[in-house]
Design an enzyme around this catalytic site. Structure first.
Site, PDB file in Angstrom:
ATOM      1  N   PRO A  86       5.147   1.115  12.928  1.00 36.12           N
ATOM      2  CA  PRO A  86       6.153   0.441  13.185  1.00 36.12           C
ATOM      3  C   PRO A  86       6.148  -0.950  14.030  1.00 36.12           C
ATOM      4  O   PRO A  86       6.890  -1.885  13.895  1.00 36.12           O
ATOM      5  CB  PRO A  86       7.208   1.494  14.061  1.00 36.12           C
ATOM      6  N   GLU A 113       3.397  11.682  17.646  1.00 40.84           N
ATOM      7  CA  GLU A 113       3.778  10.732  18.567  1.00 40.84           C
ATOM      8  C   GLU A 113       3.279   9.298  18.545  1.00 40.84           C
ATOM      9  O   GLU A 113       3.835   8.010  18.503  1.00 40.84           O
ATOM     10  CB  GLU A 113       3.640  11.190  20.167  1.00 40.84           C
ATOM     11  N   ARG A 150       1.843  -1.641  -9.191  1.00 40.31           N
ATOM     12  CA  ARG A 150       2.649  -2.237 -10.260  1.00 40.31           C
ATOM     13  C   ARG A 150       2.324  -3.886 -10.448  1.00 40.31           C
ATOM     14  O   ARG A 150       2.600  -4.292 -11.669  1.00 40.31           O
ATOM     15  CB  ARG A 150       4.147  -2.222 -10.228  1.00 40.31           C
ATOM     16  N   ASP A 164      10.905 -10.590 -10.950  1.00 39.31           N
ATOM     17  CA  ASP A 164      11.440  -9.572  -9.847  1.00 39.31           C
ATOM     18  C   ASP A 164      11.913 -10.387  -8.586  1.00 39.31           C
ATOM     19  O   ASP A 164      11.610 -11.508  -8.546  1.00 39.31           O
ATOM     20  CB  ASP A 164      10.125  -8.914  -9.090  1.00 39.31           C
TER      21      ASP A 164
END
Length: 241
Positions: A86, A113, A150, A164
């Site tokens: 994160p 953790e 992709r 896209d």
């Protein structure tokens, strides 16, 4: 391209690499994907890969010596090593395109953790897929894997990639297919006209419209062409009516 994923839960990737576009890319030898269970690098008979945090606290922390050995045992000369966390840089289409040009990727899935801070010194990149916390990095690794594969040459049609959302800095224009009329909703006439110039102009304008409505922040960072400025002005005038 070679992609290696270091994880404690290899079965989580079996469906991802065994279906659809990724499976075809593997079958066609465009990409080689290896899922590595780094628990096998554990040093004790119970196969522990984590330990309690120094200084106290909740949860368990992934050990640096185990991951260091796993990385060194599986990386090549040109491996770009990614840690899912994160705290990493926020993932987007530009990063996916950047990674798709690499010769070899290694994605490390964090868990528990967190991980020993020293593991950061073993990697080249840290990536987050959003401002939220997952149980582990496996889902984030799947997102990176899917979005990168992709984009590799000969995996999907080049025109599909070019259109896209985010590839040109805008959201993609609306798409339609048959039936032409459904429950009173019609495919726009211009898309049935066969006039490629008008279709291109319609799609650009609608791409700008959708971006303005849903992601205006993208337009704030964009240097608009004269044509885009013209259409954006028209859209804003239409919105006032």
């Amino acid at each position: 391209m070679k992609i290696k994923i270091l994880t404690l839960f290899p079965n989580m990737f079996m469906q991802e690499i065994g279906e659809s576009i990724i499976k075809r890319a593997i079958d066609n030898k465009v990409v080689e994907i290896e899922i590595i269970d780094f628990r096998k690098y554990s040093k004790d008979k119970s196969h522990h890969v984590d330990d309690t945090p120094c200084g106290g606290g909740a949860g368990m922390v992934l050990k640096c010596d185990i991951l260091d050995e796993a990385i060194n045992d599986n990386k090549g000369n040109n491996t770009h090593i990614i840690l899912t966390t994160p705290q990493g840089r926020m993932y987007n289409q530009k990063i996916a395109e950047e990674l798709s040009q690499k010769e070899e990727l290694m994605i490390i899935c964090g868990h528990y953790e967190g991980f020993d801070e020293r593991i950061r010194s073993f990697v080249d990149d840290e990536i987050s897929i959003g401002d939220f916390v997952l149980t582990g990095g496996e889902l984030a690794a799947c997102v990176i894997l899917d979005s990168v594969v992709r984009l590799i040459d000969n995996v999907i049609n080049k025109n599909s990639k070019d259109d896209d959302s985010f590839s040109n800095g805008l959201l993609e224009y609306p798409q339609y297919t048959r039936p032409v009329e459904y429950k009173g909703m019609m495919v726009p006439d211009v898309l049935l006209s066969g006039n490629h110039k008008n279709i291109r102009e319609y799609r650009l304008k609608e791409s700008l419209r959708k971006t303005l409505e849903r992601r205006p922040d993208l337009l704030e960072k964009r240097i608009l062409t004269d044509e885009e400025s013209k259409y954006l002005k028209e859209i804003k005038e239409e919105n006032k009516k």
